[in-house]
Design a protein around this motif. Structure first.
Motif, PDB file in Angstrom:
ATOM      1  N   LYS A 400      -4.016  -7.054  -0.479  1.00 17.37           N
ATOM      2  CA  LYS A 400      -4.226  -6.186  -1.627  1.00 17.37           C
ATOM      3  C   LYS A 400      -3.006  -5.292  -1.813  1.00 17.37           C
ATOM      4  O   LYS A 400      -2.621  -4.541  -0.909  1.00 17.37           O
ATOM      5  CB  LYS A 400      -5.476  -5.320  -1.431  1.00 17.37           C
ATOM      6  CG  LYS A 400      -5.871  -4.555  -2.688  1.00 17.37           C
ATOM      7  CD  LYS A 400      -7.249  -3.922  -2.537  1.00 17.37           C
ATOM      8  CE  LYS A 400      -7.682  -3.253  -3.839  1.00 17.37           C
ATOM      9  NZ  LYS A 400      -9.040  -2.676  -3.745  1.00 17.37           N
ATOM     10  N   LYS A 402      -0.452  -2.372  -3.769  1.00 12.93           N
ATOM     11  CA  LYS A 402      -0.627  -1.009  -4.245  1.00 12.93           C
ATOM     12  C   LYS A 402      -0.935  -0.969  -5.739  1.00 12.93           C
ATOM     13  O   LYS A 402      -1.555  -0.031  -6.229  1.00 12.93           O
ATOM     14  CB  LYS A 402       0.633  -0.195  -3.958  1.00 12.93           C
ATOM     15  CG  LYS A 402       0.864   0.063  -2.470  1.00 12.93           C
ATOM     16  CD  LYS A 402       2.108   0.918  -2.254  1.00 12.93           C
ATOM     17  CE  LYS A 402       2.338   1.185  -0.771  1.00 12.93           C
ATOM     18  NZ  LYS A 402       3.559   2.005  -0.530  1.00 12.93           N
ATOM     19  N   ASN A 403      -0.465  -1.984  -6.472  1.00  8.65           N
ATOM     20  CA  ASN A 403      -0.712  -2.023  -7.921  1.00  8.65           C
ATOM     21  C   ASN A 403      -2.111  -2.523  -8.274  1.00  8.65           C
ATOM     22  O   ASN A 403      -2.437  -2.726  -9.453  1.00  8.65           O
ATOM     23  CB  ASN A 403       0.340  -2.884  -8.616  1.00  8.65           C
ATOM     24  CG  ASN A 403       0.333  -4.323  -8.109  1.00  8.65           C
ATOM     25  OD1 ASN A 403      -0.515  -4.702  -7.298  1.00  8.65           O
ATOM     26  ND2 ASN A 403       1.280  -5.129  -8.579  1.00  8.65           N
ATOM     27  N   GLY A 404      -2.945  -2.735  -7.243  1.00 11.84           N
ATOM     28  CA  GLY A 404      -4.320  -3.156  -7.495  1.00 11.84           C
ATOM     29  C   GLY A 404      -4.525  -4.652  -7.552  1.00 11.84           C
ATOM     30  O   GLY A 404      -5.646  -5.117  -7.752  1.00 11.84           O
ATOM     31  N   ILE A 405      -3.451  -5.420  -7.390  1.00  9.16           N
ATOM     32  CA  ILE A 405      -3.568  -6.881  -7.410  1.00  9.16           C
ATOM     33  C   ILE A 405      -3.999  -7.379  -6.030  1.00  9.16           C
ATOM     34  O   ILE A 405      -3.438  -6.976  -5.008  1.00  9.16           O
ATOM     35  CB  ILE A 405      -2.220  -7.536  -7.800  1.00  9.16           C
ATOM     36  CG1 ILE A 405      -1.759  -7.043  -9.173  1.00  9.16           C
ATOM     37  CG2 ILE A 405      -2.356  -9.065  -7.782  1.00  9.16           C
ATOM     38  CD1 ILE A 405      -2.706  -7.385 -10.298  1.00  9.16           C
ATOM     39  N   THR A 406      -5.024  -8.242  -5.996  1.00  5.97           N
ATOM     40  CA  THR A 406      -5.485  -8.859  -4.752  1.00  5.97           C
ATOM     41  C   THR A 406      -5.096 -10.325  -4.756  1.00  5.97           C
ATOM     42  O   THR A 406      -5.324 -11.038  -5.742  1.00  5.97           O
ATOM     43  CB  THR A 406      -7.019  -8.747  -4.605  1.00  5.97           C
ATOM     44  OG1 THR A 406      -7.390  -7.361  -4.593  1.00  5.97           O
ATOM     45  CG2 THR A 406      -7.491  -9.401  -3.313  1.00  5.97           C
ATOM     46  N   LYS A 417      -4.642 -15.014  -7.625  1.00  2.37           N
ATOM     47  CA  LYS A 417      -4.483 -13.577  -7.791  1.00  2.37           C
ATOM     48  C   LYS A 417      -5.605 -13.015  -8.666  1.00  2.37           C
ATOM     49  O   LYS A 417      -6.023 -13.658  -9.625  1.00  2.37           O
ATOM     50  CB  LYS A 417      -3.129 -13.263  -8.410  1.00  2.37           C
ATOM     51  CG  LYS A 417      -1.937 -13.616  -7.515  1.00  2.37           C
ATOM     52  CD  LYS A 417      -0.620 -13.243  -8.177  1.00  2.37           C
ATOM     53  CE  LYS A 417       0.564 -13.596  -7.289  1.00  2.37           C
ATOM     54  NZ  LYS A 417       0.629 -12.751  -6.086  1.00  2.37           N
ATOM     55  N   GLY A 419      -6.950  -9.420 -10.745  1.00  5.03           N
ATOM     56  CA  GLY A 419      -6.555  -8.121 -11.289  1.00  5.03           C
ATOM     57  C   GLY A 419      -7.421  -7.005 -10.736  1.00  5.03           C
ATOM     58  O   GLY A 419      -8.306  -7.232  -9.888  1.00  5.03           O
ATOM     59  N   LYS A 420      -7.180  -5.817 -11.247  1.00  2.00           N
ATOM     60  CA  LYS A 420      -7.923  -4.637 -10.786  1.00  2.00           C
ATOM     61  C   LYS A 420      -9.423  -4.800 -11.039  1.00  2.00           C
ATOM     62  O   LYS A 420     -10.236  -4.192 -10.359  1.00  2.00           O
ATOM     63  CB  LYS A 420      -7.411  -3.383 -11.486  1.00  2.00           C
ATOM     64  CG  LYS A 420      -5.978  -3.018 -11.103  1.00  2.00           C
ATOM     65  CD  LYS A 420      -5.552  -1.757 -11.847  1.00  2.00           C
ATOM     66  CE  LYS A 420      -4.116  -1.373 -11.494  1.00  2.00           C
ATOM     67  NZ  LYS A 420      -3.694  -0.141 -12.226  1.00  2.00           N
ATOM     68  N   ASN A 421      -9.777  -5.566 -12.074  1.00  2.00           N
ATOM     69  CA  ASN A 421     -11.182  -5.757 -12.401  1.00  2.00           C
ATOM     70  C   ASN A 421     -11.858  -6.828 -11.530  1.00  2.00           C
ATOM     71  O   ASN A 421     -13.026  -7.156 -11.724  1.00  2.00           O
ATOM     72  CB  ASN A 421     -11.329  -6.119 -13.862  1.00  2.00           C
ATOM     73  CG  ASN A 421     -10.612  -7.423 -14.226  1.00  2.00           C
ATOM     74  OD1 ASN A 421      -9.962  -8.025 -13.378  1.00  2.00           O
ATOM     75  ND2 ASN A 421     -10.739  -7.845 -15.491  1.00  2.00           N
TER      76      ASN A 421
END
Length: 425
Positions: A400, A402-406, A417, A419-421
């Motif tokens: 994960k 820092k920009n919220g991408i997992t 990949k 996104g934050k959602n």
């Protein structure tokens, strides 16, 4: 018939024909001498209801200090005892050969002190109606009795009688592969036999074993094969320390060789929580139908667990599953013990239940369009993490940022990949 080990257990020198004695029992097939020997009498009492702790509740260890008059023992000399001897005749004060006393029943009559100060452990022999004593080598009775040395050669018949009362006719399950069969009737000759672990057997005779392992339990399997184990129940007068019952001698404790019928039932009961659960296959799985034919089930096939049966001698169970698609029942051997090692590449992974099956309804709350892709192992933008897992399985690594991408990494090189959602991008 089971294959036999070539090794023979050491037999004591034959000391004459076995007299009629219900405590001396043999597996069938033991050869008799030419002289006629009366068959052993066998108790056939029904097994009593077994407490939770069978051994602890029924077979109390009695140190010599706690012996009470009337306790019964049988002289079961070992090889060394035949030479040295243990008892003296109370009338003559002379040593008596253990060979002469072999298989005779001694009744404990308390302890006393001789004129010369020697502490004596006194017995009356049921068979010849004579009195005998065991002279304690050194010290007083109180000094000696707390040791586990006890009185040499004597096998405690209280354990044999109690085992007969509780175990005759009972169903047991083997817990070791090493048992024995008698080779002849008039001596202690026997040979080792190999037996499957967790084999269902029935107790057909219980008699005296040895001083260290006083209870000889003879069992019979469904094929009519008989074999026995000598076990220590209470360890009364056993002459062995607890730490000696390790490794190879572990089988000489009751639980080292046998499990009670309830243990098998408890094992099956532990799987009851899974009965009735709805599960789906995470991978294509080969099952067996009612005709014994192999049938490949596609990924995400839905089933209901109908039955789980433990398989003898393994960590596996036979699972009966009912298909939600055709209503037929199928069978699969799985294990609930995860033995998966990183690097396994096939879909079985030792047939571990948690790897093969997901619980619940596959695709619940997932659109039919996405389910169509998932069944094909394909992904689409906007897939949730749950949908990706259904489609291609669990990742081997998750990162994960820092920009919220997992980011999920897969063993085959795939990278997914989110996104934050939490949806695929």
């Amino acid at each position: 018939m089971k294959r036999y080990f070539s090794a023979f257990c050491m037999a004591l020198t034959v000391m004459g024909a076995v007299a009629q004695n219900s405590y001396i029992v043999k597996t069938k097939g033991a050869k008799k001498a030419e002289s006629t020997v009366t068959a052993n009498e066998q108790a056939a009492e029904e097994a009593a209801e077994e407490p939770t702790d069978f051994i602890g509740s029924n077979f109390k260890h009695l140190k010599l200090c706690n012996w009470t008059e009337g306790m019964r023992f049988m002289v079961m000399p070992e090889k060394y005892d035949l030479v040295v001897g243990a008892f003296c005749d109370a009338k003559t004060n002379r040593d008596v050969s253990c060979g002469k006393l072999k298989h005779k029943i001694m009744v404990y009559k308390g302890h006393s002190v001789a004129k010369d100060g020697t502490a004596l452990v006194n017995f009356h022999c049921e068979d010849d109606n004579n009195d005998y004593y065991y002279p304690i080598p050194n010290g007083t009775f109180d000094d000696y009795c707390y040791l586990k040395l006890g009185v040499p050669t004597l096998a405690y018949l209280g354990d044999v009688d109690k085992a007969r009362e509780l175990l005759m006719g009972s169903t047991l399950y083997t817990r070791t592969t090493e048992f024995f069969v008698d080779t002849d009737y008039d001596s202690d000759g026997c040979k080792e036999v190999a037996v499957d672990i967790n084999k269902e057997v029935k107790v057909v005779a219980i008699g005296v074993g040895t001083r260290s392992f006083p209870v000889k339990i003879i069992v019979e399997d469904s094929d009519g094969n008989q074999f026995f184990q000598n076990v220590a129940m209470s360890k009364t007068n056993c002459g062995m320390r607890d730490d000696e019952f390790i490794m190879k001698k572990a089988k000489n404790l009751f639980y080292g060789s046998f499990a009670l019928d309830d243990a098998k039932k408890d094992m099956a009961k532990s799987y009851d929580q899974y009965i009735g659960r709805h599960v789906y296959t995470k991978y294509a799985v080969d099952m067996v139908d009612l005709m014994g034919q192999k049938v490949r089930m596609a990924r995400l096939s839905q089933f209901t667990i109908k039955k789980i049966e433990p398989i003898d001698n393994s960590n596996y169970v036979k699972m009966t599953l009912q298909s939600a698609k055709d209503g037929y029942q199928y069978f699969l051997e799985v294990t609930f013990k995860n033995t998966y090692v990183a690097g396994d590449i096939d879909g079985k992974k030792e047939n571990y239940y948690g790897f093969l099956f997901g619980e619940g309804t596959a695709g619940k709350n997932i659109s039919s369009k996405n389910m169509q892709l998932i069944r094909q192992g394909r992904l689409a933008k906007g897939f949730t993490m749950a949908e990706v897992r259904l489609a291609i399985g669990d990742p081997i690594k998750t990162v994960k940022s820092k920009n919220g991408i997992t980011t999920w990494y897969y063993k085959n090189g795939n990278v997914v990949k989110f996104g934050k959602n939490g949806r695929k991008i």
